[in-house]
Design a protein around this motif. Sequence first.
Motif, mmCIF file in Angstrom:
data_model
loop_
_atom_site.group_PDB
_atom_site.id
_atom_site.type_symbol
_atom_site.label_atom_id
_atom_site.label_comp_id
_atom_site.label_asym_id
_atom_site.label_seq_id
_atom_site.Cartn_x
_atom_site.Cartn_y
_atom_site.Cartn_z
ATOM 1 N N THR A 102 5.184 72.451 6.103
ATOM 2 C CA THR A 102 6.209 72.067 7.068
ATOM 3 C C THR A 102 5.622 71.016 8.008
ATOM 4 O OG1 THR A 102 5.689 73.702 8.805
ATOM 5 C CG2 THR A 102 7.141 74.427 6.999
ATOM 6 N N ALA A 103 6.496 70.299 8.668
ATOM 7 C CA ALA A 103 6.086 69.160 9.477
ATOM 8 C C ALA A 103 5.725 69.563 10.901
ATOM 9 C CB ALA A 103 7.199 68.125 9.515
ATOM 10 N N SER A 104 4.951 68.692 11.558
ATOM 11 C CA SER A 104 4.788 68.823 13.003
ATOM 12 C C SER A 104 6.096 68.408 13.661
ATOM 13 C CB SER A 104 3.648 67.940 13.514
ATOM 14 O OG SER A 104 3.997 66.566 13.406
ATOM 15 N N ALA A 105 6.351 68.921 14.852
ATOM 16 C CA ALA A 105 7.588 68.608 15.572
ATOM 17 C C ALA A 105 7.238 68.324 17.028
ATOM 18 C CB ALA A 105 8.576 69.762 15.478
ATOM 19 N N THR A 106 7.412 67.070 17.440
ATOM 20 C CA THR A 106 7.103 66.650 18.805
ATOM 21 C C THR A 106 8.317 65.919 19.379
ATOM 22 O OG1 THR A 106 4.759 66.407 18.271
ATOM 23 C CG2 THR A 106 5.555 65.286 20.251
ATOM 24 N N GLU A 107 8.734 66.294 20.579
ATOM 25 C CA GLU A 107 9.861 65.632 21.224
ATOM 26 C C GLU A 107 9.351 64.514 22.138
ATOM 27 O OE1 GLU A 107 11.832 68.717 23.339
ATOM 28 O OE2 GLU A 107 12.704 69.629 21.545
ATOM 29 N N TYR A 108 10.134 63.441 22.244
ATOM 30 C CA TYR A 108 9.791 62.359 23.173
ATOM 31 C C TYR A 108 11.025 61.981 23.982
ATOM 32 C CZ TYR A 108 12.180 59.120 20.002
ATOM 33 O OH TYR A 108 13.129 58.487 19.243
ATOM 34 N N ARG A 109 10.786 61.475 25.193
ATOM 35 C CA ARG A 109 11.875 61.071 26.084
ATOM 36 C C ARG A 109 11.466 59.840 26.895
ATOM 37 N NH1 ARG A 109 11.966 66.535 25.545
ATOM 38 N NH2 ARG A 109 14.013 67.484 25.148
ATOM 39 N N PHE A 110 12.344 58.830 26.932
ATOM 40 C CA PHE A 110 12.169 57.648 27.769
ATOM 41 C C PHE A 110 13.149 57.735 28.945
ATOM 42 C CE2 PHE A 110 10.436 56.110 23.777
ATOM 43 C CZ PHE A 110 9.447 55.205 24.144
ATOM 44 N N PHE A 111 12.630 57.582 30.160
ATOM 45 C CA PHE A 111 13.450 57.553 31.369
ATOM 46 C C PHE A 111 13.360 56.136 31.955
ATOM 47 C CE2 PHE A 111 11.908 61.824 30.703
ATOM 48 C CZ PHE A 111 13.004 62.637 30.948
ATOM 49 N N LEU A 142 8.891 51.194 13.960
ATOM 50 C CA LEU A 142 7.620 51.925 13.934
ATOM 51 C C LEU A 142 7.174 52.264 12.519
ATOM 52 C CD1 LEU A 142 7.509 54.471 16.901
ATOM 53 C CD2 LEU A 142 5.717 52.912 16.182
ATOM 54 N N GLN A 143 8.037 52.907 11.759
ATOM 55 C CA GLN A 143 7.666 53.319 10.405
ATOM 56 C C GLN A 143 7.328 52.106 9.531
ATOM 57 O OE1 GLN A 143 7.371 56.575 8.818
ATOM 58 N NE2 GLN A 143 6.451 55.229 7.299
ATOM 59 N N ARG A 168 3.162 57.807 3.258
ATOM 60 C CA ARG A 168 3.244 59.054 4.019
ATOM 61 C C ARG A 168 4.663 59.261 4.542
ATOM 62 N NH1 ARG A 168 -1.858 60.899 5.711
ATOM 63 N NH2 ARG A 168 -3.279 60.453 3.992
ATOM 64 N N GLN A 169 5.069 60.522 4.587
ATOM 65 C CA GLN A 169 6.389 60.861 5.107
ATOM 66 C C GLN A 169 6.309 61.067 6.613
ATOM 67 O OE1 GLN A 169 6.784 64.211 2.321
ATOM 68 N NE2 GLN A 169 8.799 63.396 1.833
ATOM 69 N N THR A 214 5.992 64.691 11.310
ATOM 70 C CA THR A 214 4.954 64.132 10.463
ATOM 71 C C THR A 214 4.095 65.260 9.917
ATOM 72 O OG1 THR A 214 3.080 62.594 10.372
ATOM 73 C CG2 THR A 214 3.405 63.790 12.426
ATOM 74 N N PHE A 215 3.375 64.978 8.832
ATOM 75 C CA PHE A 215 2.471 65.962 8.247
ATOM 76 C C PHE A 215 1.016 65.614 8.509
ATOM 77 C CE2 PHE A 215 6.301 65.630 5.632
ATOM 78 C CZ PHE A 215 6.798 66.902 5.829
#
Length: 380
Positions: A171-180, A211-212, A220-221, A250-251
Amino acid sequence: MELQFLTETRRHLHQHPELSMEEFNTTAFIKSRLDALHISYECPLPTGVIAKIEGSGSTAVGFRADIDALPILEENTCDYKSTVDHVMHACGHDGHTAMLLGFAGRVKQLADSGRLNTTVYFIFQPSEETMAGANQLISAYDFGPLAGIYGLHMMPDNEEGTILSKPGPLTASATEYRFFISGTSAHVANKEQGQSAGEALAFILNQLSQLQHYHLPGLRQNIVHIGKFSAGEAINTVPSTGYLEGTIRTFDMANLAVVKEQMARIRTACETLTGVSVELKFAEGYPPTINDEAAYQLMQQAAGATDLTWIEKDDPYLFGEDFAFYSGAAPTAFAFLGCRNEAKGFVTGLHTATFNFDEAILLKGIDLFEAILQQHEVQS
C-alpha cells in the motif's frame, strides 16, 4: 460453535461502531471476550488492547486487528445494522477484530494443552483510519524481540476464498499538503495595486501538475492529487486569499522527499513572482506498507496449508494503511482476504455505506493465522 462466536462477535461490533480514539465500548467488549477466554492483556493507550499468551519457547510473534469505524451513515437493511447515527464499520474492522478474538481462542487451547512453543501477541489497535494508531501503539508498548507481525484486511473486490498480497510495497504512503495564500485586495478598476491570490493559485496549480512529468522517475507510481482549491471574495475585487489542498501517494519515501522539496520551491517561486505570501503545510500520514521478504514468503507458504487461493498482485494498492508502522517493531507481512459474494449481494467496496460480508470467511482468516503460527512453531 466457532462460527457462532465469530458471527455474534462481529455483529455486536457492527451494531456498536466507534470512531478513532473513541473506541471505549469496543475496548471494553474486547476485554470481556478475553476475560471469558482467560487471556491476559494490557491497555497501553486509552483505547485498544494487547493480549498475550505465553509459549514455552523463546520466539514471539504478533497478529493485529484494527478496531475503529468510519463516519458513514449505513444503508444496509440487515438486522445487525449500526445503531449509531453516521458511524459504520465500512472497512471490515469489525471482522478483523472478531477474527483475531477467534484466533486467540484457538491459541489458548494450544497453550492449555501444552502444545504452544511460540509466545503470541494479539494486537487490537485503535485509530487506523486517522491519527496513526499503530504508530502510537508501538511508541507506548515494548513488545520485545518479535519474529514477525502479521495482519489481514477484508477485500470485497475479490471472491471469497482468495488471499491477495505481493512482496515489497503493498500500500502507498499517504501525506496531505495545504497551500495558504495571502495577497492584497484591490478594486478591479485598480487591479495593478493588488497582489492577486488568484494569480498565485494558478501558478501553483500549473507547477503541481508538472511534478510527476519533470521531477519523478517515470517507472515509479506516484500521485500528486489536487483535491480542493479556491480564491477570492467578490466579483469585482482582486482575490486577497487563496487555498489549495491535496494528497501525495507514493511507494518510495525518496520520491516523497522530492515532492515535498519541489513544493517548497514552488512556494518560494510563487512569492517571488506574484508578491503574495504563501504558507505550505504537510500533514504527515502513513508510510507505505512494505512486506518483509522472509515474512511474506512464510505467509505465502502458510496459505498453502489452508484452502485459500493465493493471488500475488502485480501492482500495489494506492490507498494508505497504518499497518506500515509495525515494520519499525518487527518483520511484517500483510494480505487482503477476499470477501466478495455476489449470490448474497456482498459486492460493494470498502468505505461504502453498503459494505458487508459473510462471517464464514473469517474462519478462513483464522486458518491462515494458525498456519502462520505453525510455521513459526516449526522454526522455533
